[in-house]
Structures are given as C-alpha cells and as structure tokens.
Design an enzyme around this catalytic site. Sequence first.
Site, PDB file in Angstrom:
ATOM      1  N   THR A 159     -35.015  54.254 -83.954  1.00  0.00           N
ATOM      2  CA  THR A 159     -36.104  54.996 -84.786  1.00  0.00           C
ATOM      3  C   THR A 159     -37.355  53.681 -84.931  1.00  0.00           C
ATOM      4  O   THR A 159     -36.783  52.545 -85.075  1.00  0.00           O
ATOM      5  CB  THR A 159     -35.751  55.464 -86.192  1.00  0.00           C
ATOM      6  OG1 THR A 159     -34.892  56.538 -85.770  1.00  0.00           O
ATOM      7  CG2 THR A 159     -36.959  55.941 -86.949  1.00  0.00           C
ATOM      8  N   ARG A 187     -30.859  69.391 -85.881  1.00  0.00           N
ATOM      9  CA  ARG A 187     -30.568  68.585 -86.850  1.00  0.00           C
ATOM     10  C   ARG A 187     -31.826  67.704 -87.455  1.00  0.00           C
ATOM     11  O   ARG A 187     -32.546  67.442 -86.545  1.00  0.00           O
ATOM     12  CB  ARG A 187     -29.332  67.569 -86.374  1.00  0.00           C
ATOM     13  CG  ARG A 187     -29.000  66.214 -87.375  1.00  0.00           C
ATOM     14  CD  ARG A 187     -29.774  65.350 -87.070  1.00  0.00           C
ATOM     15  NE  ARG A 187     -29.509  63.987 -87.945  1.00  0.00           N
ATOM     16  CZ  ARG A 187     -30.156  62.977 -88.241  1.00  0.00           C
ATOM     17  NH1 ARG A 187     -31.291  62.607 -87.287  1.00  0.00           N
ATOM     18  NH2 ARG A 187     -29.639  61.912 -88.887  1.00  0.00           N
ATOM     19  N   VAL A 188     -31.955  67.455 -88.497  1.00  0.00           N
ATOM     20  CA  VAL A 188     -33.066  66.720 -89.229  1.00  0.00           C
ATOM     21  C   VAL A 188     -32.594  65.575 -89.934  1.00  0.00           C
ATOM     22  O   VAL A 188     -31.699  65.881 -90.552  1.00  0.00           O
ATOM     23  CB  VAL A 188     -33.989  67.634 -89.819  1.00  0.00           C
ATOM     24  CG1 VAL A 188     -35.270  66.669 -90.572  1.00  0.00           C
ATOM     25  CG2 VAL A 188     -34.355  68.921 -89.174  1.00  0.00           C
ATOM     26  N   GLY A 189     -33.117  64.226 -89.630  1.00  0.00           N
ATOM     27  CA  GLY A 189     -32.836  63.098 -90.477  1.00  0.00           C
ATOM     28  C   GLY A 189     -33.800  62.942 -91.600  1.00  0.00           C
ATOM     29  O   GLY A 189     -34.266  63.973 -92.127  1.00  0.00           O
ATOM     30  N   ASP A 190     -33.933  61.592 -91.919  1.00  0.00           N
ATOM     31  CA  ASP A 190     -34.607  61.277 -93.159  1.00  0.00           C
ATOM     32  C   ASP A 190     -35.958  61.059 -92.566  1.00  0.00           C
ATOM     33  O   ASP A 190     -37.089  61.115 -93.375  1.00  0.00           O
ATOM     34  CB  ASP A 190     -34.266  59.870 -93.565  1.00  0.00           C
ATOM     35  CG  ASP A 190     -34.058  58.656 -92.531  1.00  0.00           C
ATOM     36  OD1 ASP A 190     -33.232  58.999 -91.533  1.00  0.00           O
ATOM     37  OD2 ASP A 190     -34.658  57.587 -92.712  1.00  0.00           O
ATOM     38  N   THR A 210     -34.560  53.194 -91.586  1.00  0.00           N
ATOM     39  CA  THR A 210     -34.122  53.531 -90.451  1.00  0.00           C
ATOM     40  C   THR A 210     -32.539  53.378 -90.462  1.00  0.00           C
ATOM     41  O   THR A 210     -32.114  52.497 -91.684  1.00  0.00           O
ATOM     42  CB  THR A 210     -34.543  52.534 -89.279  1.00  0.00           C
ATOM     43  OG1 THR A 210     -33.389  52.999 -88.251  1.00  0.00           O
ATOM     44  CG2 THR A 210     -34.356  51.022 -89.503  1.00  0.00           C
ATOM     45  N   GLY A 211     -31.743  54.159 -90.024  1.00  0.00           N
ATOM     46  CA  GLY A 211     -30.261  54.109 -90.247  1.00  0.00           C
ATOM     47  C   GLY A 211     -29.652  55.542 -90.316  1.00  0.00           C
ATOM     48  O   GLY A 211     -30.230  56.582 -89.770  1.00  0.00           O
ATOM     49  N   GLY A 213     -29.479  58.786 -91.292  1.00  0.00           N
ATOM     50  CA  GLY A 213     -30.415  59.681 -92.041  1.00  0.00           C
ATOM     51  C   GLY A 213     -29.768  60.666 -93.265  1.00  0.00           C
ATOM     52  O   GLY A 213     -30.453  60.724 -94.112  1.00  0.00           O
TER      53      GLY A 213
HETATM   54  N1  ASP Z   1     -32.861  57.437 -89.399  1.00  0.00           N
HETATM   55  C1  ASP Z   1     -32.831  58.097 -88.053  1.00  0.00           C
HETATM   56  C2  ASP Z   1     -32.259  59.426 -88.278  1.00  0.00           C
HETATM   57  O1  ASP Z   1     -31.270  59.694 -88.847  1.00  0.00           O
HETATM   58  C3  ASP Z   1     -32.072  57.359 -87.166  1.00  0.00           C
HETATM   59  C4  ASP Z   1     -32.658  55.839 -86.975  1.00  0.00           C
HETATM   60  O2  ASP Z   1     -33.110  55.403 -87.782  1.00  0.00           O
HETATM   61  O3  ASP Z   1     -32.632  55.363 -85.644  1.00  0.00           O
HETATM   62  O4  ASP Z   1     -32.746  60.396 -87.758  1.00  0.00           O
END
Ligand code: ASP
Length: 285
Positions: A159, A187-190, A210-211, A213
Amino acid sequence: MLLVVHGGAGNRRPTKNVLKKLSESLQEGYTILSKNGTALDAVVRSITILEDSGLFNAGSGGNLQLDGVRRLDASLMEGKDLKTGSVIGIEGIKNPIGLARIIMDLPNTMLTNTGARKIAEANNLEPLPEPDKESLARLAEIKKKGTETVDIYKECFSTVGAVALDTHGNLAAGSSTGGIQAMLPGRVGDSPIIGAGIYAENSMGAVACTGKGEYIIRLSLAKEICMNLRTGSPLFAARVSLRRLLKIGGNAGVIVMNKKGQFTILHTTRCMPSGYVNERGVVVK
Ligand code: ASP
C-alpha cells in the site's frame, strides 16, 4: 516543509525500482510544497505517481480480490479544517486518490463504487489498465492452494501513503491500496477509513499506516497515534501504539509527523520502503 512517503511495510527487501519511484514521488511532491502549494496537493501528487507506476499495491498495481476484480480504496485528510475524502472498493479507475480528492469537496465524503464511479466518469478520470500477468498468476496460485491455507497477508504489504507539512503550517495525510494478498470480494481494510488508515489534524500531527488492515481498524491506529502526539514525540507516539497493535496480533508500519515537522518512520515488519524530503534533499531507504 516536509513530505514523507511509504510503499508498504513487509518482509521483502525493496527493489531499486521501488526506491527510485519513491524518490521521484518525493521530488514531485516537494516541488509543489516549495512553490507554496498545499500539503494536500503534495500528498495527492506523490501518491498519484506511486499509483501510476504499477510497482505498488495501489492504482495500476492493485491486488485482485478472489473473484478476479480489483476494488481499490483510498483516502485523504487535511489538518486545518479536518476535511476528508475517501473511496471504497472502486472498480476500473486508475487513480483512486484523485477521486478521493474530488469527493472531499462534496457534501458526502465517503463513497463506495456505485456513486464514486459516476463521479470518476463525470470528471474523466483515467480507466484502470488490465491486471498484469503476474497478478493473474498470483491469484490463480492462491485459488489452486485453497484460500484457507493461504496467509492472507503474506507479510508483504505495498500500500502507499504520504504525510506532508506545507509553508502555511498545514498538515495532510493520504493512502491508496489494492487491499491484501487474498481477500473475499468486498473486503475493506484500514486505508480508506479515516482514523484507522490515516489521520491529520494541525494541532496534533499527520499519520498514514500500512499493514494488517483488520487489526489497524480495531485500534483506530492513525487517530490513536495522533492523540499520543499531544504528549510525546512522533517516535514515542508510534512506539506506544505499535506495541499495542503487536499485542493483539497486528503488524504495521507508520509514517508520523507532528506540527513542528518532526517525524518518524516505524514498522513492526522487517522492511518498509519509505523516504522523506526537506530543504536538505531527498532520502529513501
Ligand atoms: N493496510 C492495507 C489493507 O489492509 C494493506 C497494506 O498496507 O498493504 O488493506
């Protein structure tokens, strides 16, 4: 003036091309800042370059969901009036961050694909190119193995995100993503969630995460780190919250800047391609 960008936290060492692209994105963003442009514009420009490159899990390089569709997320926030714009699960649009910027000026500031696409089309935003062979092969591999055996995060995130401070003393933060390695459709992340993936408030600071989510959302990580900035340095603020994240099983990287222009880049993963630019020049690592 200061701009910090990241290209995702993970355990894979960044390639030269990735570092070169981060450097280009920093230079372009800084050109805006040095002409008295806004932190918001610098963040949008830097992220657009990373989305266009296809080297990151954002824009042209975005991951495919398990049904073979790319649904991209992005968000923006500026720290003076606390304006936000965010787009969730957008299909077929190359620059979700540009769309988040347009949405920011509308009365509704968080849109999913149905409405967001119409706005993108009305503003002639560029279409997303077809996914490359590697992305299709990766998806086929995941499906072959069976999703229950796949590590949905694979300890690699790419990300992209940016935080900036401009000559007017205003802060901004932004993020753009294609999600994670293996994800159910929808699916939705952070990243598009204000307070989780990003946060910016002039009196505190600006943060982009990032990480994993699913874990970042549980702590509202970006806002929590901003709150920590009231009582400590960026390093202190990031450390306190990343420790809490590790305790619940999360993993993340963050870029954190305070209103004085002090910043930190901190990650619980082995690597996090990232960099910053100020009056002394560009540094990427
Ligand atoms: N944080 C992002 C998500 O969970 C993934 C990423 O940081 O690459 O969608």
